[in-house]
Design an enzyme around this catalytic site. Structure first.
Site, short mmCIF file in Angstrom:
data_model
loop_
_atom_site.label_atom_id
_atom_site.label_comp_id
_atom_site.label_asym_id
_atom_site.label_seq_id
_atom_site.Cartn_x
_atom_site.Cartn_y
_atom_site.Cartn_z
N GLU A 219 46.34 26.23 5.40
CA GLU A 219 46.63 26.34 6.84
C GLU A 219 45.53 25.62 7.63
OE1 GLU A 219 46.12 30.16 8.90
OE2 GLU A 219 48.07 29.81 9.82
N VAL B 56 44.53 35.08 6.64
CA VAL B 56 44.69 35.79 5.36
C VAL B 56 43.36 36.39 4.88
CG1 VAL B 56 45.30 35.52 2.92
CG2 VAL B 56 46.76 34.52 4.69
N GLU C 13 49.99 40.53 10.30
CA GLU C 13 50.62 39.27 10.74
C GLU C 13 49.62 38.17 10.47
OE1 GLU C 13 53.55 38.65 11.77
OE2 GLU C 13 54.34 40.64 12.09
N LYS D 271 41.35 45.53 19.99
CA LYS D 271 40.21 44.60 20.03
C LYS D 271 40.75 43.17 20.05
CE LYS D 271 37.78 42.42 16.96
NZ LYS D 271 37.52 41.13 17.62
N PRO D 272 40.58 42.48 21.17
CA PRO D 272 41.01 41.08 21.19
C PRO D 272 40.05 40.23 20.35
CG PRO D 272 40.43 41.88 23.41
CD PRO D 272 39.97 42.90 22.43
N SER D 273 40.45 39.02 20.04
CA SER D 273 39.52 38.07 19.45
C SER D 273 38.40 37.83 20.46
CB SER D 273 40.23 36.76 19.15
OG SER D 273 39.27 35.73 18.96
N ASP E 218 41.37 30.88 29.09
CA ASP E 218 40.83 31.52 27.89
C ASP E 218 41.16 30.71 26.63
OD1 ASP E 218 39.26 33.57 27.11
OD2 ASP E 218 40.75 35.15 27.34
N LYS F 147 54.97 37.33 1.09
CA LYS F 147 53.86 36.84 0.25
C LYS F 147 52.53 37.04 0.99
CE LYS F 147 56.05 32.83 -1.10
NZ LYS F 147 56.21 31.63 -1.94
N ASN G 61 45.24 32.91 19.66
CA ASN G 61 46.21 31.91 20.13
C ASN G 61 47.19 32.44 21.17
OD1 ASN G 61 47.39 33.49 18.20
ND2 ASN G 61 48.52 31.83 17.22
N CYS H 171 50.86 30.43 14.13
CA CYS H 171 50.90 30.86 12.74
C CYS H 171 52.14 30.38 12.00
CB CYS H 171 50.84 32.38 12.70
SG CYS H 171 52.07 33.14 13.78
N GLU I 53 56.90 42.77 13.17
CA GLU I 53 56.76 43.07 14.60
C GLU I 53 58.10 42.79 15.27
OE1 GLU I 53 53.21 40.98 16.05
OE2 GLU I 53 52.10 42.83 15.71
P1 NDP Z 1 40.69 35.75 12.22
O1 NDP Z 1 41.28 36.26 10.97
O2 NDP Z 1 39.42 35.01 12.16
O3 NDP Z 1 40.45 36.96 13.24
C1 NDP Z 1 41.49 37.84 13.63
C2 NDP Z 1 40.89 39.07 14.29
O4 NDP Z 1 40.30 39.92 13.30
C3 NDP Z 1 39.77 38.76 15.29
O5 NDP Z 1 39.86 39.65 16.39
C4 NDP Z 1 38.55 39.01 14.46
O6 NDP Z 1 37.40 39.25 15.21
C5 NDP Z 1 38.95 40.23 13.66
N1 NDP Z 1 38.16 40.46 12.46
C6 NDP Z 1 37.46 39.58 11.72
N2 NDP Z 1 36.88 40.20 10.65
C7 NDP Z 1 37.26 41.50 10.70
C8 NDP Z 1 37.02 42.64 9.87
N3 NDP Z 1 36.28 42.57 8.75
N4 NDP Z 1 37.58 43.81 10.23
C9 NDP Z 1 38.35 43.91 11.33
N5 NDP Z 1 38.59 42.87 12.16
C10 NDP Z 1 38.07 41.67 11.86
O7 NDP Z 1 41.85 34.89 12.90
P2 NDP Z 1 41.77 33.93 14.17
O8 NDP Z 1 41.40 34.73 15.37
O9 NDP Z 1 40.96 32.74 13.80
O10 NDP Z 1 43.31 33.52 14.33
C11 NDP Z 1 43.91 32.53 13.58
C12 NDP Z 1 44.69 33.12 12.42
O11 NDP Z 1 45.62 34.08 12.89
C13 NDP Z 1 45.51 32.08 11.68
O12 NDP Z 1 45.41 32.26 10.30
C14 NDP Z 1 46.92 32.36 12.13
O13 NDP Z 1 47.90 31.95 11.23
C15 NDP Z 1 46.90 33.84 12.31
N6 NDP Z 1 47.98 34.24 13.21
C16 NDP Z 1 49.06 34.92 12.69
C17 NDP Z 1 50.13 35.25 13.50
C18 NDP Z 1 51.31 36.01 12.97
O14 NDP Z 1 52.01 36.63 13.76
N7 NDP Z 1 51.57 36.02 11.68
C19 NDP Z 1 50.15 34.89 14.93
C20 NDP Z 1 48.95 34.25 15.37
C21 NDP Z 1 47.92 33.91 14.52
P3 NDP Z 1 36.44 37.99 15.48
O15 NDP Z 1 37.29 36.96 16.13
O16 NDP Z 1 35.41 38.54 16.36
O17 NDP Z 1 35.94 37.56 14.12
#
Ligand code: NDP
Length: 484
Positions: free
Chosen positions: A381, A230, A250, A176-178, A93, A451, A153, A284, A458
């Site tokens: 990032e 963010v 997160e 909801k997973p990515s 995956d 910030k 990730n 992240c 978590e």
């Molecule tokens: P995204 O922000 O693109 O997506 C995160 C999740 O949110 C996905 O399941 C996405 O769905 C969903 N989503 C998107 N738009 C909405 C919305 N308007 N309402 C509700 N849900 C929504 O992140 P990525 O998947 O690209 O992951 C990478 C990011 O995650 C990086 O910035 C990384 O730093 C951060 N991260 C943070 C961690 C932490 O613990 N602090 C750990 C791991 C990653 P869809 O994919 O279908 O758009």
């Protein structure tokens, strides 16, 4: 297709399909081949998941914490016995090497289930003595229906980090997973049911951002826990605020990793490698701004390059491979654009920088030297295998520069000077700090950002506060007087 699940969603204890939603192609990042095809949830599927969760919550919360904990700990055991199969799914995956997924994904998820399963029986309120023999007590109550939204990730780890504390407290979760990595959360739902969880307490729905958005804005949802970027965090937080829902965010980072000239250089280089290239840099908390004290800069870069040459890049299913592809073509293109930008901005490409000439989404581990604080590669990032090395002279100077970022997820320092190490850790503006190590996130310790990097924590006992609230009950032991 090799990894095709029985159906796209898991609701009320069983797999559920709906063919009316958008198609989600699941791609193996090492080859680009489609390994499964799922369907995004329609509004009817989202409704079914929320209804099932809401209906299951009261009975789940009415069980004793010990009973709930027993189920979570059983689920942890099942995850561990299936670790290899789950790791194979996660590798296909995400593209992460099997040598990583075997130790950092389902097994870390199992740790969270075991840890919170162990805590569940001891979640209590407290007795508060008041004047004249009066007293109050508090009751720790679950929030209700929680929504978990995951990044791509660490799919099963993220699902467990959210589900374990939520369920331990007596909540239920719709997850909801990515859409990039939808497979392993379904397996977690199966495992929880096998462990004896009542149906409906953990439902999985697939979909793009709009499905996440529908979940977040539903009035039955009391809490949203998001792992993501963010910009997504801003949207989700704003939507949750409309219903005054609890949130855990997160989010992303651009964390500093400071290496002083008295550090054990090989350890520091190990820290920089772990903190930049594990999971092909898609973590992240990565310490992507590596501040190296001037006197050791050349030695650092030389030894780092000598070690990066030995990285085994290739088929992530090969046990000796320790550097895999990026999760998707899209993510690879984002990272490639940053590499071009780094060169344009005048940073020196000290290692890597190219896409590999093979199928799949492979980039070399990449190091930029002579990076300055204002360059995009030092500010934004990238979420890929790109390390920026910056020079510094003094502790005071480097701390100001390390903290001059809107992010605050993690920070690290390598030095043999104990006092300096603790002084620097105290000054870091970050939720998680490391001294002479990097990128740990065990179930026992709080993890999260300050910030723009997030809200809430978590893992650890602190996560309990983010998935429960206190009700206060006052008791009078005396006659009550009123003014008239
Ligand atoms: P995204 O922000 O693109 O997506 C995160 C999740 O949110 C996905 O399941 C996405 O769905 C969903 N989503 C998107 N738009 C909405 C919305 N308007 N309402 C509700 N849900 C929504 O992140 P990525 O998947 O690209 O992951 C990478 C990011 O995650 C990086 O910035 C990384 O730093 C951060 N991260 C943070 C961690 C932490 O613990 N602090 C750990 C791991 C990653 P869809 O994919 O279908 O758009």
């Amino acid at each position: 297709m090799k990894f095709q699940p029985k159906a796209s969603h898991f609701i009320d204890g069983e797999y559920v399909e709906s063919i009316a939603g958008k198609t989600i192609e699941v791609i193996y990042p090492a080859t680009g081949e489609t390994i499964a095809q799922l369907q995004a949830a329609t509004p009817a599927i989202v409704e079914k998941a929320l209804q099932s969760a809401a209906a299951a919550q009261k009975a789940w919360a009415a069980m004793t914490g010990t009973e709930r904990g027993r189920i979570l700990r059983r689920a942890a055991d099942i995850l561990r016995t299936r670790n290899y199969d789950l790791s194979v799914i996660e590798t296909h995956d995400t593209g992460k090497p099997i040598q990583e997924t075997l130790v950092a994904d389902a097994s870390a998820g199992a740790d969270a289930l075991e840890y919170f399963g162990g805590l569940a029986g001891s979640l209590t309120g407290e007795y508060i003595p008041l004047a004249n023999g009066d007293f109050a007590y508090t009751i720790r109550e679950p929030l209700g229906v929680c929504v978990g939204i995951g990044a791509w990730n660490y799919p099963i780890q993220i699902a467990c980090f959210k589900a374990a504390p939520a369920l331990a407290c007596g909540n239920v979760m719709v997850f909801k997973p990515s859409e990039t990595t939808p497979l392993s959360a379904l397996k977690l739902a199966e495992v929880l049911m096998e462990a004896g969880a009542p149906k409906g307490i953990f439902n999985v729905v697939q979909g793009y951002g709009e499905v996440g958005s529908a979940l977040v804005s539903d009035r039955r949802v009391a809490k949203v826990s998001l792992t993501g970027s963010v910009p997504t965090g801003r949207k989700v937080y704003a939507a949750a605020a409309q219903g005054m829902k609890h949130v855990t965010m997160e989010l992303g980072g651009k964390s500093p990793l400071i290496i002083f000239d008295d550090a054990d250089l090989d350890n520091a280089i190990s820290g920089a490698i772990i903190g930049n290239f594990y999971s092909s840099g898609q973590i992240c908390s990565n310490g992507t701004r590596v501040f190296v004290q001037k006197g050791i800069k050349t030695a650092f870069l030389d030894r780092l390059s000598a070690r990066l040459i030995t990285a085994k890049i290739g088929d992530p299913m090969e046990p000796e491979v320790n550097f895999g592809p990026m999760v998707s073509e899209r993510q690879m293109e984002i990272v490639k654009a940053y590499i071009v930008k780094g060169v344009e901005e005048g940073a020196r490409l000290a290692f890597g920088g190219r896409q590999l000439d093979r199928p799949g989404f492979y980039l070399e581990p990449t190091v930029f030297a002579d990076v300055s604080d204002d360059m995009a590669i030092a500010r934004e990032e990238i979420f890929g295998p790109v390390m920026s090395v910056l020079d510094f002279d003094t502790e005071e100077e480097v701390l100001v520069r390390a903290n001059a970022t809107e992010f605050g997820l993690a920070a690290g320092v390598f030095t043999k000077d104990l006092s300096r190490a603790h002084r620097v850790a105290k000054e870091f503006q970050a939720g998680t700090c490391y001294i002479n190590t990097y990128n740990l996130a065990p179930a026992e310790a709080p993890f999260g950002g300050s910030k723009l990097s997030g809200v809430g924590r978590e893992n650890s006992k602190l996560a309990i506060n983010h998935f429960s609230e206190m009700k206060t009950v006052y008791i009078s032991m005396n006659d009550l007087r009123a003014p008239y």
